[in-house]
Design an enzyme around this catalytic site. Sequence first.
Site, PDB file in Angstrom:
ATOM      1  CG  ASP A  35      -0.557  -0.137   2.403  1.00 20.61           C
ATOM      2  OD1 ASP A  35       0.946  -0.444   2.720  1.00 20.61           O
ATOM      3  OD2 ASP A  35      -1.237   0.429   3.549  1.00 20.61           O
ATOM      4  CG  ASP A 169      -3.995  -0.963   8.268  1.00 25.81           C
ATOM      5  OD1 ASP A 169      -3.818  -1.817   7.521  1.00 25.81           O
ATOM      6  OD2 ASP A 169      -3.026  -0.915   9.212  1.00 25.81           O
TER       7      ASP A 169
HETATM    8  C1  GLA Z   1       0.288  -2.255   8.230  1.00 29.54           C
HETATM    9  C2  GLA Z   1       0.325  -0.967   7.782  1.00 29.54           C
HETATM   10  C3  GLA Z   1      -0.545  -0.930   6.422  1.00 29.54           C
HETATM   11  C4  GLA Z   1       0.026  -1.867   5.524  1.00 29.54           C
HETATM   12  C5  GLA Z   1       0.138  -3.296   6.132  1.00 29.54           C
HETATM   13  C6  GLA Z   1       1.164  -4.470   5.544  1.00 29.54           C
HETATM   14  O1  GLA Z   1      -1.025  -3.022   8.634  1.00 29.54           O
HETATM   15  O2  GLA Z   1      -0.585  -0.367   8.819  1.00 29.54           O
HETATM   16  O3  GLA Z   1      -0.502   0.475   5.931  1.00 29.54           O
HETATM   17  O4  GLA Z   1       1.253  -1.582   5.001  1.00 29.54           O
HETATM   18  O5  GLA Z   1       0.983  -3.222   7.441  1.00 29.54           O
HETATM   19  O6  GLA Z   1       0.262  -4.614   4.320  1.00 29.54           O
END
Ligand code: GLA
Length: 381
Positions: A35, A169
């Site tokens: 992301d 997220d």
């Molecule tokens: C955490 C981060 C997200 C993403 C994931 C891995 O959850 O908060 O932004 O990078 O790791 O995909």
Amino acid sequence: MPDPLIAQALAGLTSPATVIAAAPGRVNLIGEHIDYCDGFVMPFAIDRSIVIAAAKNDSTIAHLRSEGMPDAVIDLSVPQQIGEPHWANYVRGVIAGFQQLGHLIPGFDACFVSSVPGGAGLSSSAALECATATLLEGLLGVSLSKKQKALLCQKAEHEFAKVPCGIMDQFASTFGEKDKLVMIDCRSAEVTLVPFENPDLAVIIANTNVHHQLSDGGYAMRRKHTEEALELLGKSSWRDVSLADVEEKWSALGDPVNRRARHVVTEIARTQEAAQALALNDYLLLGKLMDASHDSLRDDFEVSCAELDVMVNIAREVGMSGGVYGARMTGGGFGGSTVTLCLSEKASAIMQALQERYRAATGIEPEIFCSRPSAGARLVL
Ligand code: GLA
């Protein structure tokens, strides 16, 4: 979200609530650690939430309580800073975002309750941020766009929790809807809600109940590796990088940066392929792509751990004959949870196998449950 959670939040207030907000955690089916690399991700909001019940208190102070945590007192008349207790920093960060938009937040008492396991890679922090932002919308009588709200919450995580996270997220917690995956193009920050309602399919979330200390530094380090790699590749976006580009510069990139780069390009491709597989109801292919994603996260990106590998391997041993399409770690890694795509009719037996065999292999009691895509952040009252 179970109603008992709302009742619990209300019970924690001494005066009648004027606003109740809820926001869910998330699980990611595929598209991990991309992301922040202009990739695609495919999370959904789970039916586990943080609920906040609040009442205005005619002051400029916020009194926050949360079971098992120290109470927090926040002066809303001044710009926010990082402070104690630590859990309230997510709240302070979101308050700061609203202050920067020019809002004067009225004093309030609030009780926070959660059914999102913490430290389990299921984004309890994003749920806390998005529930807080939704609560402030309710208290102020304003409404941000979903995108603006998610980005404000991401900024809170960057500045007040010091985690340089991507957008997945907070977008999943904000945009989530019942029976929908939240497909995000992280280059354009565009969201497409993809139906995921086939009753024959189930998603099992298995929390390993381990959280390795490495996580925070490890996450920032992985992000740094990807930035270094992109620069050495001479590109401005990972979407313009092919596997051939990475292979051509393999030794110039050096280890482990070359393997980090290979994960990013292959995971972007896998996630695009997964979207097509889903559109064609090709769950066998989707499961294979999830398996390949785990292998890449374990070997090239090195964000798995022994316990996650044990849990994934149990699901693989059960295999298609036992109803499993595919399994992988989900979220940031270094512990946390796995996600298993399976046949609904076999889900109970699979959950039992995961529970018993993981306990036997590690001596740790895992937390295992199913979730369907559920509602995103919302005002309940
Ligand atoms: C955490 C981060 C997200 C993403 C994931 C891995 O959850 O908060 O932004 O990078 O790791 O995909």
